[in-house]
Each structure stands twice: as C-alpha cells, then as structure tokens.
Design a protein around this motif. Sequence first.
Motif, PDB file in Angstrom:
ATOM      1  N   ASN A 236       0.796  -1.224   0.000  1.00  0.00           N
ATOM      2  CA  ASN A 236       0.000   0.000   0.000  1.00  0.00           C
ATOM      3  C   ASN A 236       0.831   1.279   0.000  1.00  0.00           C
ATOM      4  O   ASN A 236       0.288   2.364  -0.174  1.00  0.00           O
ATOM      5  N   VAL A 237       2.159   1.153   0.204  1.00  0.00           N
ATOM      6  CA  VAL A 237       2.998   2.342   0.182  1.00  0.00           C
ATOM      7  C   VAL A 237       3.077   2.918  -1.233  1.00  0.00           C
ATOM      8  O   VAL A 237       3.420   4.090  -1.417  1.00  0.00           O
ATOM      9  N   ILE A 238       2.725   2.092  -2.220  1.00  0.00           N
ATOM     10  CA  ILE A 238       2.720   2.583  -3.606  1.00  0.00           C
ATOM     11  C   ILE A 238       1.741   3.737  -3.760  1.00  0.00           C
ATOM     12  O   ILE A 238       1.884   4.571  -4.664  1.00  0.00           O
ATOM     13  N   SER A 239       0.752   3.822  -2.881  1.00  0.00           N
ATOM     14  CA  SER A 239      -0.266   4.866  -3.009  1.00  0.00           C
ATOM     15  C   SER A 239       0.279   6.268  -2.765  1.00  0.00           C
ATOM     16  O   SER A 239      -0.406   7.247  -3.066  1.00  0.00           O
ATOM     17  N   ILE A 240       1.508   6.404  -2.242  1.00  0.00           N
ATOM     18  CA  ILE A 240       2.093   7.740  -2.053  1.00  0.00           C
ATOM     19  C   ILE A 240       2.841   8.191  -3.301  1.00  0.00           C
ATOM     20  O   ILE A 240       3.400   9.288  -3.316  1.00  0.00           O
ATOM     21  N   HIS A 241       2.846   7.351  -4.342  1.00  0.00           N
ATOM     22  CA  HIS A 241       3.576   7.693  -5.569  1.00  0.00           C
ATOM     23  C   HIS A 241       3.101   9.011  -6.158  1.00  0.00           C
ATOM     24  O   HIS A 241       3.900   9.881  -6.510  1.00  0.00           O
ATOM     25  N   GLY A 242       1.792   9.179  -6.277  1.00  0.00           N
ATOM     26  CA  GLY A 242       1.259  10.401  -6.885  1.00  0.00           C
ATOM     27  C   GLY A 242       1.552  11.634  -6.054  1.00  0.00           C
ATOM     28  O   GLY A 242       1.866  12.699  -6.599  1.00  0.00           O
ATOM     29  N   MET A 243       1.437  11.512  -4.735  1.00  0.00           N
ATOM     30  CA  MET A 243       1.725  12.644  -3.863  1.00  0.00           C
ATOM     31  C   MET A 243       3.189  13.064  -3.993  1.00  0.00           C
ATOM     32  O   MET A 243       3.504  14.254  -4.080  1.00  0.00           O
ATOM     33  N   LEU A 244       4.098  12.085  -4.022  1.00  0.00           N
ATOM     34  CA  LEU A 244       5.519  12.398  -4.195  1.00  0.00           C
ATOM     35  C   LEU A 244       5.776  13.048  -5.541  1.00  0.00           C
ATOM     36  O   LEU A 244       6.542  14.010  -5.650  1.00  0.00           O
ATOM     37  N   SER A 245       5.135  12.525  -6.582  1.00  0.00           N
ATOM     38  CA  SER A 245       5.334  13.065  -7.926  1.00  0.00           C
ATOM     39  C   SER A 245       4.896  14.525  -8.010  1.00  0.00           C
ATOM     40  O   SER A 245       5.605  15.375  -8.558  1.00  0.00           O
ATOM     41  N   SER A 246       3.728  14.838  -7.449  1.00  0.00           N
ATOM     42  CA  SER A 246       3.228  16.216  -7.478  1.00  0.00           C
ATOM     43  C   SER A 246       4.107  17.146  -6.650  1.00  0.00           C
ATOM     44  O   SER A 246       4.411  18.265  -7.063  1.00  0.00           O
ATOM     45  N   THR A 247       4.535  16.670  -5.478  1.00  0.00           N
ATOM     46  CA  THR A 247       5.367  17.499  -4.605  1.00  0.00           C
ATOM     47  C   THR A 247       6.712  17.804  -5.256  1.00  0.00           C
ATOM     48  O   THR A 247       7.166  18.954  -5.270  1.00  0.00           O
ATOM     49  N   VAL A 248       7.347  16.772  -5.802  1.00  0.00           N
ATOM     50  CA  VAL A 248       8.657  16.970  -6.449  1.00  0.00           C
ATOM     51  C   VAL A 248       8.522  17.863  -7.679  1.00  0.00           C
ATOM     52  O   VAL A 248       9.391  18.697  -7.949  1.00  0.00           O
ATOM     53  N   MET A 249       7.426  17.723  -8.421  1.00  0.00           N
ATOM     54  CA  MET A 249       7.217  18.559  -9.599  1.00  0.00           C
ATOM     55  C   MET A 249       7.161  20.033  -9.213  1.00  0.00           C
ATOM     56  O   MET A 249       7.753  20.892  -9.889  1.00  0.00           O
ATOM     57  N   LEU A 250       6.476  20.347  -8.116  1.00  0.00           N
ATOM     58  CA  LEU A 250       6.387  21.737  -7.685  1.00  0.00           C
ATOM     59  C   LEU A 250       7.733  22.255  -7.181  1.00  0.00           C
ATOM     60  O   LEU A 250       8.016  23.451  -7.282  1.00  0.00           O
ATOM     61  N   ILE A 251       8.567  21.365  -6.658  1.00  0.00           N
ATOM     62  CA  ILE A 251       9.865  21.787  -6.135  1.00  0.00           C
ATOM     63  C   ILE A 251      10.862  22.053  -7.258  1.00  0.00           C
ATOM     64  O   ILE A 251      11.581  23.052  -7.239  1.00  0.00           O
ATOM     65  N   VAL A 252      10.898  21.176  -8.268  1.00  0.00           N
ATOM     66  CA  VAL A 252      11.965  21.258  -9.275  1.00  0.00           C
ATOM     67  C   VAL A 252      11.589  22.104 -10.492  1.00  0.00           C
ATOM     68  O   VAL A 252      12.472  22.528 -11.237  1.00  0.00           O
ATOM     69  N   HIS A 253      10.296  22.351 -10.718  1.00  0.00           N
ATOM     70  CA  HIS A 253       9.879  23.120 -11.893  1.00  0.00           C
ATOM     71  C   HIS A 253       9.328  24.475 -11.454  1.00  0.00           C
ATOM     72  O   HIS A 253       8.240  24.552 -10.878  1.00  0.00           O
ATOM     73  N   ARG A 254      10.057  25.534 -11.716  1.00  0.00           N
ATOM     74  CA  ARG A 254       9.635  26.866 -11.303  1.00  0.00           C
ATOM     75  C   ARG A 254       8.328  27.300 -11.936  1.00  0.00           C
ATOM     76  O   ARG A 254       7.494  27.917 -11.250  1.00  0.00           O
ATOM     77  N   PRO A 255       8.067  27.043 -13.255  1.00  0.00           N
ATOM     78  CA  PRO A 255       6.786  27.491 -13.835  1.00  0.00           C
ATOM     79  C   PRO A 255       5.574  26.922 -13.095  1.00  0.00           C
ATOM     80  O   PRO A 255       4.602  27.646 -12.842  1.00  0.00           O
ATOM     81  N   TYR A 256       5.621  25.637 -12.755  1.00  0.00           N
ATOM     82  CA  TYR A 256       4.498  25.040 -12.032  1.00  0.00           C
ATOM     83  C   TYR A 256       4.401  25.605 -10.624  1.00  0.00           C
ATOM     84  O   TYR A 256       3.304  25.866 -10.116  1.00  0.00           O
ATOM     85  N   ARG A 257       5.556  25.768  -9.983  1.00  0.00           N
ATOM     86  CA  ARG A 257       5.562  26.294  -8.616  1.00  0.00           C
ATOM     87  C   ARG A 257       4.994  27.703  -8.580  1.00  0.00           C
ATOM     88  O   ARG A 257       4.176  28.046  -7.719  1.00  0.00           O
ATOM     89  N   GLU A 258       5.415  28.550  -9.523  1.00  0.00           N
ATOM     90  CA  GLU A 258       4.930  29.928  -9.559  1.00  0.00           C
ATOM     91  C   GLU A 258       3.444  29.979  -9.888  1.00  0.00           C
ATOM     92  O   GLU A 258       2.712  30.832  -9.348  1.00  0.00           O
ATOM     93  N   ALA A 259       3.003  29.070 -10.771  1.00  0.00           N
ATOM     94  CA  ALA A 259       1.578  29.056 -11.120  1.00  0.00           C
ATOM     95  C   ALA A 259       0.720  28.713  -9.908  1.00  0.00           C
ATOM     96  O   ALA A 259      -0.322  29.334  -9.670  1.00  0.00           O
ATOM     97  N   VAL A 260       1.162  27.735  -9.116  1.00  0.00           N
ATOM     98  CA  VAL A 260       0.405  27.350  -7.923  1.00  0.00           C
ATOM     99  C   VAL A 260       0.418  28.467  -6.888  1.00  0.00           C
ATOM    100  O   VAL A 260      -0.608  28.790  -6.275  1.00  0.00           O
ATOM    101  N   LEU A 261       1.587  29.102  -6.692  1.00  0.00           N
ATOM    102  CA  LEU A 261       1.675  30.196  -5.733  1.00  0.00           C
ATOM    103  C   LEU A 261       0.810  31.370  -6.156  1.00  0.00           C
ATOM    104  O   LEU A 261       0.140  31.999  -5.319  1.00  0.00           O
TER     105      LEU A 261
END
Length: 294
Positions: A236-261
């Motif tokens: 069931n730990v596989i279920s955190i895959h999407g949360m990790l993917s979204s979190t890392v995407m916001l950290i490493v990609h400035r355009p997405y991070r700025e859009a969310v902010l």
Amino acid sequence: MESVKWMMLLMHICGAYLDLFISALSTQFFLLPTAAGHSQGLYTYLGMPVKWQAYMYINGICLAGVSILSFFENRFNAVVKGRRTSILNDKKLLIYIIGNYIFSFVYILPITFTPPEQEFGKMYVRERLPCVPQEIFDHPDFFVYATDVTLLTCIISFGASITTLQCIYFFSRIISYLSSKKAKSLKTYKLQLHFFIALTIQILIPLLAIIGPVCYIVYAFIVSHFDQALNNIFLNVISIHGMLSSTVMLIVHRPYREAVLNLLCDIKRKRGPNGSSVNANNVPLFVPSRASRT
C-alpha cells in the motif's frame, strides 16, 4: 515545457489512477509469498471479482511504468533526434507507444484467465502458511490467484524488465548526448541539461515508491518470506507515488511552482483582508442583511 507537457499530464493521470485504485477503489491484502488474499474498497462493494482487482492492481503499476517510458521516449526524440512533432503525426512512433500500452494490459492475462480451483488453492496456501488464522480463509472475498508462484514471478519480472530496459536505453542515450555537448550553443546545452535533470528527479524519487515494494514482493516470493505487516505496508505504500510526484514537480519546476503560488495568492486576495469574498472591483460579494434607511 511545451513539448513535454502532455507526457507529464499522462504520467500524472496514470499515477493518480494507481493511487486512487490502491487507496479507495481496491486496497489489496495479499498473503505473500503466496499469490492469495482479498481486497477491500469500492470495487469489492460493487461486487467486482477479486481476481480482476488483482489484475488491475498489477496493470496499474504497469501503466505507470509505461507512462514513464513514454516520457523518456519523448525526451529522446526532442533532445537527441531533434523531432518535436506530435506523436499523432508519426505512425511508427504511435504504433510503438500503443504497443507498449497494449502489452501492459495483456501480458498478465494468461494467469488471470487460469486461476486454480479455489478449494485446492486454499489447501495449498494453508500448507504454505499454517500460522494464518482460519478466518482469513473463510473471508467471502478470499481468492487464490495462482499456485505456481515461480511462473507468476517470471511473468511479472518479464513485463517489468521489458519496460525497464527501454527506459534505461532512452535515459542512457539522452545522458550520452547531453554529456557530449552536441547542442547548438552553450546556452541551449545548459537549458536542456538542467531541464532534463529536473525531470529525471521528478520521476526517480516517486519511482522509488514503486521499485521498493516490487523488490520486496520478488524477494518474498524467492525466499518464501512471510510477514503480513510488511506485506500490508509495502503493497500500500505505492499509493504515495502520486503525492511524491506532485510534490517533487512543484519543487523542481519553477513554472508550475509559480503558477500554484499565484493561484493561492489570487484566492487569498479575492477573499479580502477580513476573509470576506470580493469581486474584481473590490466590491463585497456578501453584504450585511440589515438594510440602510433612506
């Protein structure tokens, strides 16, 4: 981001489906190292057979893997080959991608269509795991997926190897190209390198949430290790895959991070200083009910 945004969207859709499936639609409780267990969730409530839920569980992991493969293939064509045309305009490429998705759906079907006779399967599991309480076997949704664990392990390993080897090929070719500095200019090279590193981080960190449990499953099958607590955790730990993917995407990609902010700031700004909603002209949308006298 233009040439990769649709592949990123596809990865997020596959990852979100996998997370939703494990956490709500069909939470799996397998008795590893046997291919038996039961499921709980919406699909079980709706009466879907457990064998098809197990098939969809494996298939969901495969779809997430193929979506990552499609991403690396997209980067390979854009960076190394210099082709940025839509996949719909390249018939060979379209057939290749569709073929991988079809493979992820069908390669596990031979085991799914040939489950053992359930009474015999329960006897087999009871002999392998004599410490399991009888009420587990009496569960109405208990199902034995296969008794030949070696064959099941080989089929799953074969499917995982096909996707993994393709990802390694595209990844190594891209790294080789970027390290050779064949880009048209130093600025272009740096942009391509930084962008690829950011995307690789975005993929690899969440991928650990899948690789870890899969490695444990293979290990449990090979050495016949049984620990139900670890089974439940890793499955069931596989279920955190999407949360990790979204979190890392916001950290490493400035355009997405700025859009969310910016989105969060707009929402806060529209709420007004005292928490009341305001419209574009800063006129309160909610006014006191007490009418003023004229």
